[in-house]
Motif scaffolding. Structure first.
Motif, mmCIF file in Angstrom:
data_model
loop_
_atom_site.group_PDB
_atom_site.id
_atom_site.type_symbol
_atom_site.label_atom_id
_atom_site.label_comp_id
_atom_site.label_asym_id
_atom_site.label_seq_id
_atom_site.Cartn_x
_atom_site.Cartn_y
_atom_site.Cartn_z
ATOM 1 N N GLY A 1 65.556 -37.099 -70.690
ATOM 2 C CA GLY A 1 65.365 -37.904 -71.877
ATOM 3 C C GLY A 1 64.560 -39.132 -71.566
ATOM 4 O O GLY A 1 65.111 -40.167 -71.254
ATOM 5 N N THR A 2 63.245 -39.046 -71.639
ATOM 6 C CA THR A 2 62.482 -40.096 -71.011
ATOM 7 C C THR A 2 60.987 -39.935 -71.141
ATOM 8 O O THR A 2 60.470 -39.017 -71.745
ATOM 9 C CB THR A 2 62.811 -40.036 -69.510
ATOM 10 O OG1 THR A 2 62.223 -41.126 -68.879
ATOM 11 C CG2 THR A 2 62.275 -38.795 -68.933
ATOM 12 N N ARG A 3 60.311 -40.881 -70.523
ATOM 13 C CA ARG A 3 58.872 -40.796 -70.315
ATOM 14 C C ARG A 3 58.671 -40.989 -68.828
ATOM 15 O O ARG A 3 59.168 -41.959 -68.257
ATOM 16 C CB ARG A 3 58.217 -41.940 -71.072
ATOM 17 C CG ARG A 3 56.775 -41.742 -71.385
ATOM 18 C CD ARG A 3 56.409 -42.685 -72.507
ATOM 19 N NE ARG A 3 55.658 -43.821 -71.995
ATOM 20 C CZ ARG A 3 54.345 -43.805 -71.841
ATOM 21 N NH1 ARG A 3 53.638 -42.744 -72.156
ATOM 22 N NH2 ARG A 3 53.720 -44.863 -71.387
ATOM 23 N N VAL B 1 56.754 -39.456 -58.339
ATOM 24 C CA VAL B 1 57.263 -39.474 -59.709
ATOM 25 C C VAL B 1 57.673 -40.897 -60.036
ATOM 26 O O VAL B 1 58.186 -41.626 -59.187
ATOM 27 C CB VAL B 1 58.425 -38.475 -59.907
ATOM 28 C CG1 VAL B 1 59.587 -38.770 -58.994
ATOM 29 C CG2 VAL B 1 58.899 -38.481 -61.356
ATOM 30 N N TYR B 2 57.403 -41.294 -61.257
ATOM 31 C CA TYR B 2 57.756 -42.641 -61.686
ATOM 32 C C TYR B 2 58.341 -42.556 -63.089
ATOM 33 O O TYR B 2 57.780 -41.904 -63.970
ATOM 34 C CB TYR B 2 56.522 -43.541 -61.679
ATOM 35 C CG TYR B 2 56.841 -44.948 -62.138
ATOM 36 C CD1 TYR B 2 57.451 -45.843 -61.263
ATOM 37 C CD2 TYR B 2 56.585 -45.354 -63.438
ATOM 38 C CE1 TYR B 2 57.786 -47.127 -61.678
ATOM 39 C CE2 TYR B 2 56.917 -46.638 -63.864
ATOM 40 C CZ TYR B 2 57.513 -47.517 -62.979
ATOM 41 O OH TYR B 2 57.844 -48.767 -63.395
ATOM 42 N N VAL B 3 59.472 -43.196 -63.301
ATOM 43 C CA VAL B 3 60.138 -43.144 -64.606
ATOM 44 C C VAL B 3 59.776 -44.400 -65.393
ATOM 45 O O VAL B 3 60.164 -45.502 -65.026
ATOM 46 C CB VAL B 3 61.667 -43.050 -64.434
ATOM 47 C CG1 VAL B 3 62.340 -42.941 -65.795
ATOM 48 C CG2 VAL B 3 62.018 -41.853 -63.578
ATOM 49 N N PHE B 4 59.011 -44.231 -66.457
ATOM 50 C CA PHE B 4 58.657 -45.365 -67.303
ATOM 51 C C PHE B 4 59.867 -45.782 -68.133
ATOM 52 O O PHE B 4 60.087 -46.943 -68.406
ATOM 53 C CB PHE B 4 57.508 -45.007 -68.243
ATOM 54 C CG PHE B 4 56.237 -44.669 -67.516
ATOM 55 C CD1 PHE B 4 55.569 -45.633 -66.802
ATOM 56 C CD2 PHE B 4 55.739 -43.387 -67.533
ATOM 57 C CE1 PHE B 4 54.405 -45.341 -66.127
ATOM 58 C CE2 PHE B 4 54.581 -43.076 -66.863
ATOM 59 C CZ PHE B 4 53.906 -44.054 -66.156
ATOM 60 N N GLU B 5 60.603 -44.778 -68.548
ATOM 61 C CA GLU B 5 61.709 -45.049 -69.443
ATOM 62 C C GLU B 5 62.666 -43.875 -69.397
ATOM 63 O O GLU B 5 62.231 -42.731 -69.433
ATOM 64 C CB GLU B 5 61.150 -45.185 -70.859
ATOM 65 C CG GLU B 5 62.074 -45.861 -71.827
ATOM 66 C CD GLU B 5 61.534 -45.778 -73.245
ATOM 67 O OE1 GLU B 5 60.297 -45.747 -73.400
ATOM 68 O OE2 GLU B 5 62.347 -45.720 -74.154
ATOM 69 N N GLY B 6 63.962 -44.144 -69.294
ATOM 70 C CA GLY B 6 64.937 -43.062 -69.349
ATOM 71 C C GLY B 6 65.403 -42.638 -67.968
ATOM 72 O O GLY B 6 65.578 -43.462 -67.078
#
Lengths: 178, 462
Positions: free
Chosen positions: B192-194, B207-212
């Motif tokens: 659940g994310t960007r 990998v980098y999680v912008f949001e979520g």
């Protein structure tokens, strides 16, 4: 798929799977009460296990390995579920149940053997209920109509059947109770 | 409601959403309730797992021996055969079902592709190779994946794709939770994310999680059951830059032999030539022998600041006869950071005037050991800004050619045969996960290394 296991291992995989399939299925069904969801997860587990069979070291506990994969599939499944069923599980809940299951000591095989014996001791009305619920996969409302009971009567009955089966199983498994 | 009834209802999913959520919370906290629930659920699990056998187990006839069937060898053999069929039947197969739509394409150019590449095209399982620009894939599951050229994506299903090379940013709505992107090194499951994911042919994935939140499974992991969770702002890098595998030898002669239009190439591997880059991370590992030279400018994460240093040996060139000069660099995908987080970028090439600075070694080139190269402002006494160039956002790998009067003047005025340069990026990034630009070094297996070209007066050339 990039990492296919060489074919010779297919046989040992199938032997191990065959030996442990029922116990694995019981584990998944315990963690995922919805029958259809659990079936999907079991199917994907078999695929994932096959794909990663190369990382299983033979001679170690296959069921423990399989359960680890299954737990992960369950935690992922919750979110990949497309049906948008309102029934969704809290991961912390799943994990707490899984920990509890890991602390259970009886062998799943003996448990299932005991269950089979105990099922045969059930009175007819109870058998019918089990068949309707598990074999025909009917929900509580349908069972209520088919058995001319109220919903809560069905719950109470199911609860009683479960309790009597549980007692029977623990009596069968623990010799002291004989 | 009595606890007992709730357990039964929970198992048969008859609790309302709210009741179910509360029940789960309570089970987590209350050990007694948990044990009672587990006992009930275990029985439910055993019954469900045996449900195919139930009719025979519960048959009216009491004399049926349930273990009889199990003991028959043919039953096991038959089960094995069925399982084998089930396993073998699961082979990835091409199907023509539409799983995604090519919803957007900005300045996109595609390599020959098995899938249609017109905007709005409906896509089935297959591979897309974007060579220029950006393009967005809208999966049927609701997930969108934006490819940044150069990138190759293999569409596997509505919920799965594989990133073979390059960078993508995935945007996953709730309906597509569980959407998975695979690379050689990892499998990223969206919760659940960007998130952004990048991978390069040299075997690193980032990998980098912008949001979520995402979950990362390393594909080389011994324990496929274990996963790593990443939350907003978290990143994970797998694999280090490694050199060519040895399967492909660098053909150095071809670079030297190619004289085009009278141009004589002097790549960084000639003579005492060298190339390397420095990074402001305090690391004491030098970047010697890496196939990529990295450059980045960032005020957001100073530890990621990188500069490239090049030295060319022009010992064999008679500089007095040189009438023209140019420097070429091959841009490569670094596999680090995202184009979307960096605007079109300006780079500056500085010539090293101080001949003392030509004497650096690749094996000791570090940010801290070379304060001259790493100073925030390169000193005007030792460096001359020769030229600048721009790399557009999402640009495809190409050759950068620096061909200016200042470069020729610099060569002519240099007193020794070693020509050194420092390459810096002047454009800052918008997010800490901005793209790291990279250029092929002399260790790169395929691309031409940084090369200084000179052209001599035709009459004086032999």
């Amino acid at each position: 798929m990039s990492e296919e296991t060489p074919e010779p291992s297919a046989e040992s995989y199938l032997v191990l799977l065959n030996e442990n399939e029922k116990s694995l299925a019981a584990y998944v069904h315990t963690l995922v009460p919805n029958l259809a969801d659990a079936d999907d997860i079991i199917q994907s587990c078999k695929i994932v296990m096959w794909k990663h069979f190369g990382s299983f070291s033979e001679g170690t506990n296959f069921l423990a390995w399989a359960r680890k994969i299954a737990l992960n599939q369950i935690l992922n499944y919750r979110r990949s579920e497309k049906r948008r069923d309102r029934f969704s599980q809290n991961p912390a809940f799943v994990e707490s149940i899984a920990r509890e299951l890991d602390s259970q000591t009886e062998s799943p095989d003996r448990r299932s053997e005991a269950l089979h014996q105990c099922l045969q001791k059930l009175p007819d009305a109870h058998r019918k209920l089990i068949l309707l619920r598990y074999y025909e996969d009917r929900d509580i409302g349908e069972i209520a109509i088919l058995t001319k009971r109220t919903d809560s009567a069905v719950y109470r009955l199911l609860s009683r059947v479960r309790a009597s089966l549980s007692d029977c199983i623990s009596n069968t498994l623990s010799p002291s109770a004989l | 409601m009595k606890p007992d009834e709730r357990i039964e209802k929970a198992i048969h999913q008859q609790l309302s959403d709210e009741e179910w959520a509360n029940f789960q919370e309570e089970v987590i906290k209350d050990e007694t309730l948990r044990k009672a629930y587990v006992e009930a659920a275990t029985l439910h699990g055993s019954l469900a797992a045996s449900r195919d056998l139930l009719p025979s187990l519960l048959a009216e006839k009491q004399d049926l021996n349930p273990s009889k069937l199990k003991s028959l060898p043919w039953a096991i053999a038959a089960a094995l055969v069925l399982s084998l069929i089930a396993v073998l039947a699961f082979r990835p197969e091409k199907n023509q079902e539409i799983v995604a739509t090519l919803s957007e394409a900005t300045n996109a150019r595609w390599a020959g592709s098995e899938l249609p590449t017109n905007k709005g095209a409906e896509l089935s399982v297959g591979t897309l190779q974007l060579t220029e620009g950006m393009a967005t894939l809208q999966f049927e599951s609701g997930a969108t994946v934006t490819m940044e050229a150069p990138a190759t994506v293999e569409i596997l299903s509505k919920m799965n794709c594989r990133l073979l090379e390059g960078s993508v940013v995935a945007d996953v709505p709730e309906s597509a939770h569980g959407f998975t992107i695979k690379t050689r090194e990892m499998e990223v499951v969206d919760l659940g994310t960007r998130f952004g994911l990048t991978t390069s042919e040299f075997g690193h994935s980032h990998v980098y999680v912008f949001e979520g939140e995402v979950e990362v499974h390393r594909s080389k992991d011994e324990h496929p059951g274990e996963a790593q969770r990443l939350l907003t702002g978290n990143a994970l890098h797998i694999g280090e830059t490694t050199g060519p595998t040895g399967d492909e030898e660098i053909d150095r002669r071809s670079a030297l032999d190619t004289e085009e239009g009278g141009w004589i190439p002097f790549p960084t591997f000639v003579g005492r030539g060298k190339d390397g880059y420095i990074r402001q991370d305090g690391s004491t590992d030098t970047k010697a022998n890496e196939p990529l030279l990295m450059v980045k400018h960032t005020s957001l994460a100073p530890g990621n600041e990188r500069r490239t240093v090049l030295t060319f040996d022009l010992a064999d060139a008679n500089l007095s006869e040189v009438i023209d000069a140019k420097l070429t660099l091959e841009t490569e995908s670094s596999g680090l950071g995202f184009s979307a987080m960096v605007p079109d970028s300006r780079f500056a090439l500085y010539g090293v005037i101080d001949d003392g600075l030509d004497q650096w070694e690749e094996t000791e080139l570090l940010w801290q050991t070379r304060p001259e190269f790493s100073a925030p402002e390169l000193s005007e006494r030792s460096f001359k800004r020769l030229d600048e160039f721009e790399i557009k956002r999402g640009a495809t790998p190409s050759t950068i050619e620096i061909d200016s009067r200042h470069l020729l003047d610099f060569l002519k005025s240099n007193k020794n045969e070693l020509m050194s340069f420092v390459l810096v990026r002047e454009t800052d990034e918008l997010d800490k996960q901005g793209l790291v630009h990279a250029f092929a070094s002399k260790e790169h297996p395929r691309s031409r290394p940084p090369t200084l070209w000179i052209r001599k007066n035709p009459t004086s050339a032999r």
